[in-house]
Design an enzyme around this catalytic site. Sequence first.
Site, PDB file in Angstrom:
ATOM      1  N   TYR A  65       3.811  -6.579  17.481  1.00 39.61           N
ATOM      2  CA  TYR A  65       4.059  -5.742  16.291  1.00 39.61           C
ATOM      3  C   TYR A  65       4.809  -4.473  16.703  1.00 39.61           C
ATOM      4  O   TYR A  65       5.863  -4.143  16.131  1.00 39.61           O
ATOM      5  CB  TYR A  65       2.733  -5.379  15.598  1.00 39.61           C
ATOM      6  CG  TYR A  65       2.887  -4.271  14.578  1.00 39.61           C
ATOM      7  CD1 TYR A  65       3.579  -4.494  13.391  1.00 39.61           C
ATOM      8  CD2 TYR A  65       2.363  -2.992  14.811  1.00 39.61           C
ATOM      9  CE1 TYR A  65       3.737  -3.467  12.459  1.00 39.61           C
ATOM     10  CE2 TYR A  65       2.508  -1.974  13.884  1.00 39.61           C
ATOM     11  CZ  TYR A  65       3.201  -2.210  12.706  1.00 39.61           C
ATOM     12  OH  TYR A  65       3.367  -1.198  11.795  1.00 39.61           O
TER      13      TYR A  65
ATOM     14  N   PHE B  34       1.633   8.019  11.311  1.00 39.13           N
ATOM     15  CA  PHE B  34       0.408   7.990  12.099  1.00 39.13           C
ATOM     16  C   PHE B  34      -0.589   7.093  11.337  1.00 39.13           C
ATOM     17  O   PHE B  34      -0.243   5.956  11.058  1.00 39.13           O
ATOM     18  CB  PHE B  34      -0.006   9.417  12.485  1.00 39.13           C
ATOM     19  CG  PHE B  34       0.864   9.852  13.663  1.00 39.13           C
ATOM     20  CD1 PHE B  34       2.238  10.027  13.500  1.00 39.13           C
ATOM     21  CD2 PHE B  34       0.353   9.944  14.940  1.00 39.13           C
ATOM     22  CE1 PHE B  34       3.070  10.303  14.587  1.00 39.13           C
ATOM     23  CE2 PHE B  34       1.174  10.228  16.034  1.00 39.13           C
ATOM     24  CZ  PHE B  34       2.525  10.398  15.847  1.00 39.13           C
ATOM     25  N   ASN B  35      -1.775   7.525  10.949  1.00 42.93           N
ATOM     26  CA  ASN B  35      -2.722   6.567  10.350  1.00 42.93           C
ATOM     27  C   ASN B  35      -2.919   6.813   8.853  1.00 42.93           C
ATOM     28  O   ASN B  35      -3.729   7.656   8.467  1.00 42.93           O
ATOM     29  CB  ASN B  35      -4.062   6.633  11.086  1.00 42.93           C
ATOM     30  CG  ASN B  35      -3.975   6.059  12.492  1.00 42.93           C
ATOM     31  OD1 ASN B  35      -3.203   6.527  13.304  1.00 42.93           O
ATOM     32  ND2 ASN B  35      -4.736   5.039  12.766  1.00 42.93           N
TER      33      ASN B  35
ATOM     34  N   ASN C  86      -8.389  -4.838   9.435  1.00 43.73           N
ATOM     35  CA  ASN C  86      -8.235  -4.463  10.844  1.00 43.73           C
ATOM     36  C   ASN C  86      -8.397  -2.961  11.004  1.00 43.73           C
ATOM     37  O   ASN C  86      -8.822  -2.478  12.033  1.00 43.73           O
ATOM     38  CB  ASN C  86      -6.820  -4.804  11.345  1.00 43.73           C
ATOM     39  CG  ASN C  86      -6.590  -6.286  11.361  1.00 43.73           C
ATOM     40  OD1 ASN C  86      -7.211  -6.992  12.149  1.00 43.73           O
ATOM     41  ND2 ASN C  86      -5.730  -6.765  10.475  1.00 43.73           N
TER      42      ASN C  86
ATOM     43  N   TYR D 262       0.825  -1.218   0.000  1.00 44.51           N
ATOM     44  CA  TYR D 262       0.000   0.000   0.000  1.00 44.51           C
ATOM     45  C   TYR D 262       0.864   1.276   0.000  1.00 44.51           C
ATOM     46  O   TYR D 262       0.810   2.068  -0.941  1.00 44.51           O
ATOM     47  CB  TYR D 262      -0.920  -0.058   1.226  1.00 44.51           C
ATOM     48  CG  TYR D 262      -1.735   1.172   1.509  1.00 44.51           C
ATOM     49  CD1 TYR D 262      -2.424   1.844   0.498  1.00 44.51           C
ATOM     50  CD2 TYR D 262      -1.832   1.655   2.818  1.00 44.51           C
ATOM     51  CE1 TYR D 262      -3.194   2.966   0.788  1.00 44.51           C
ATOM     52  CE2 TYR D 262      -2.599   2.765   3.111  1.00 44.51           C
ATOM     53  CZ  TYR D 262      -3.275   3.427   2.090  1.00 44.51           C
ATOM     54  OH  TYR D 262      -4.019   4.535   2.392  1.00 44.51           O
ATOM     55  N   ILE D 263       1.676   1.459   1.017  1.00 46.44           N
ATOM     56  CA  ILE D 263       2.459   2.708   1.103  1.00 46.44           C
ATOM     57  C   ILE D 263       3.609   2.666   0.094  1.00 46.44           C
ATOM     58  O   ILE D 263       3.942   3.670  -0.550  1.00 46.44           O
ATOM     59  CB  ILE D 263       2.985   2.936   2.536  1.00 46.44           C
ATOM     60  CG1 ILE D 263       1.829   2.854   3.553  1.00 46.44           C
ATOM     61  CG2 ILE D 263       3.680   4.292   2.641  1.00 46.44           C
ATOM     62  CD1 ILE D 263       2.260   2.829   5.011  1.00 46.44           C
TER      63      ILE D 263
ATOM     64  N   GLY E 273      -6.339  -3.003  23.871  1.00 46.88           N
ATOM     65  CA  GLY E 273      -5.052  -2.470  23.409  1.00 46.88           C
ATOM     66  C   GLY E 273      -5.155  -1.104  22.742  1.00 46.88           C
ATOM     67  O   GLY E 273      -4.137  -0.465  22.500  1.00 46.88           O
TER      68      GLY E 273
ATOM     69  N   LYS F  98       8.857  -3.065  15.976  1.00 50.58           N
ATOM     70  CA  LYS F  98       9.296  -1.755  15.455  1.00 50.58           C
ATOM     71  C   LYS F  98      10.279  -1.094  16.427  1.00 50.58           C
ATOM     72  O   LYS F  98      11.275  -0.487  16.019  1.00 50.58           O
ATOM     73  CB  LYS F  98       8.087  -0.832  15.244  1.00 50.58           C
ATOM     74  CG  LYS F  98       7.143  -1.289  14.147  1.00 50.58           C
ATOM     75  CD  LYS F  98       7.754  -1.136  12.758  1.00 50.58           C
ATOM     76  CE  LYS F  98       6.832  -1.590  11.650  1.00 50.58           C
ATOM     77  NZ  LYS F  98       7.463  -1.682  10.342  1.00 50.58           N
TER      78      LYS F  98
ATOM     79  N   PHE G  18      10.068  -0.964   3.591  1.00 50.46           N
ATOM     80  CA  PHE G  18       8.651  -1.106   3.966  1.00 50.46           C
ATOM     81  C   PHE G  18       8.302  -2.545   4.348  1.00 50.46           C
ATOM     82  O   PHE G  18       7.313  -2.767   5.040  1.00 50.46           O
ATOM     83  CB  PHE G  18       7.744  -0.766   2.770  1.00 50.46           C
ATOM     84  CG  PHE G  18       7.707   0.668   2.360  1.00 50.46           C
ATOM     85  CD1 PHE G  18       7.042   1.608   3.123  1.00 50.46           C
ATOM     86  CD2 PHE G  18       8.328   1.078   1.177  1.00 50.46           C
ATOM     87  CE1 PHE G  18       6.980   2.937   2.718  1.00 50.46           C
ATOM     88  CE2 PHE G  18       8.270   2.401   0.769  1.00 50.46           C
ATOM     89  CZ  PHE G  18       7.598   3.338   1.540  1.00 50.46           C
TER      90      PHE G  18
ATOM     91  N   SER H  87       6.437   3.458  13.210  1.00 52.64           N
ATOM     92  CA  SER H  87       5.002   3.676  13.420  1.00 52.64           C
ATOM     93  C   SER H  87       4.789   4.467  14.704  1.00 52.64           C
ATOM     94  O   SER H  87       5.585   4.369  15.646  1.00 52.64           O
ATOM     95  CB  SER H  87       4.328   2.310  13.542  1.00 52.64           C
ATOM     96  OG  SER H  87       3.051   2.455  14.097  1.00 52.64           O
TER      97      SER H  87
ATOM     98  N   LEU I 242       5.370 -10.561  -2.197  1.00 55.39           N
ATOM     99  CA  LEU I 242       3.944 -10.544  -2.587  1.00 55.39           C
ATOM    100  C   LEU I 242       3.059 -11.277  -1.582  1.00 55.39           C
ATOM    101  O   LEU I 242       1.941 -11.685  -1.913  1.00 55.39           O
ATOM    102  CB  LEU I 242       3.738 -11.102  -4.010  1.00 55.39           C
ATOM    103  CG  LEU I 242       4.520 -10.379  -5.118  1.00 55.39           C
ATOM    104  CD1 LEU I 242       4.226 -11.016  -6.495  1.00 55.39           C
ATOM    105  CD2 LEU I 242       4.181  -8.881  -5.166  1.00 55.39           C
TER     106      LEU I 242
END
Length: 347
Positions: free
Chosen positions: A151, A186-187, A206, A14-15, A305, A155, A83, A127, A36
């Site tokens: 996760y 951020f998001n 999610n 995506y990014i 969480g 990071k 990434f 993140s 992939l």
Amino acid sequence: MNNSTILVTGGAGYIGSHTCIELLNANYTVLVIDNLDNSSEESLKRVEKITGKAVSFIKGDVRDKALMDRIFSENTIAATIHFAGLKAVGESCAMPLEYYDNNVNSTLVLCQAMEKANSKNLVFSSSATVYGDPEILPLTEDMPLSATNPYGRSKLIIEEMLRDLPESDKLKNSTNPWSVALLRYFNPVGAHESGTIGEDPSDIPNNLMPFITQTAVGRRKELSIFGSDYDTVDGTGVRDYIHVVDLARGHLKAVQKLLSKDSINGVQAYNLGTGNGISVLQMVKAFAEVNRVDVPYKLVDRRPGDVAACYADATRAKEELDWEAVMSLEDMVKDSWNWQSQNPEGY
Ligand code: NAD
Ligand code: UDP
């Protein structure tokens, strides 16, 4: 004419795919490695169509030491953007070892290949999750770091591992020291304005935005809003949503900084956010109003969480990278819908 080669790990995602566009438009040569696992090569074909430029693609895993050594020996890589990794918080609690292997081990193998090739300019996908449960908002880069799930811990471990590298340069009196930008996103939401590339989660989403778009397009019955009793503007969780194209441009700025005379000396962290907090209900309302579509929702219990609110102070990125987010909430909801409505089933 700038034709330095940038290695983009996870560039089909995506990014990554949005960042490839910005790099190609700035005349960099782009080499992508992606296994992939959570993406499709189609995204890169569309990147080529949008930009009219070619992307070199290697299907492979960043943890493959021999492959990474070969990539660095066969190419002169000016900088690497890393990434590649796994990113689902819930899944990371169920399979922590996969997360440490994929995220930490891939970075270790990558950095070993980079050091061997003396190619030591790195942009790393970190993140906002590394701030844990924030006590003070907005978040600046020097606030305390912690992790609430595997996760986030992966990071944090990577950030700490990368911080050791410049120290080793000093001991070795290296003439080509590491320059590392830790970009704390951020998001990310939104999509390229063409609507031909975007976020395409392979499972039930999610994240909020893909859940909203899949509900609006009829793939999901309704959105569950996790928690309506937070101490926020309307009781729902507040986040700093950032348009993925703004985020992609942040990577271009970071690469340009690394390759400039005024490069990063060692490791520096940058928040990439807008600085604006938006609640879940505000996001749902903006999406429905701007796109004139229905987003059925129900209010349910908090998600374990989750923090009440999280938003950035992005002053450092503005001062040191000459970057700031310019796209609006309207751009975010419009472009997310443009992608999903044109590609109801994703790629
Ligand atoms: P994504 O899943 O769309 O992209 C990641 C890409 O990496 C995928 O194409 C996947 O196939 C590839 N990949 C995974 N493991 C690999 C490996 N070992 N070798 C080669 N390729 C591998 O995710 P994204 O949203 O584009 O996120 C990119 C990075 O940004 C990730 O590191 C993620 O943790 C980080 N990040 C994402 C968000 C977010 O909300 N999207 C927020 C903060 C940080
Ligand atoms: N959220 C929600 N319903 C969903 C997904 C997310 O209400 O189906 C909320 C979540 O509780 C948080 C916000 O949306 O307040 C952003 O969540 P997301 O998972 O997208 O990102 P996070 O900030 O947790 O990384």
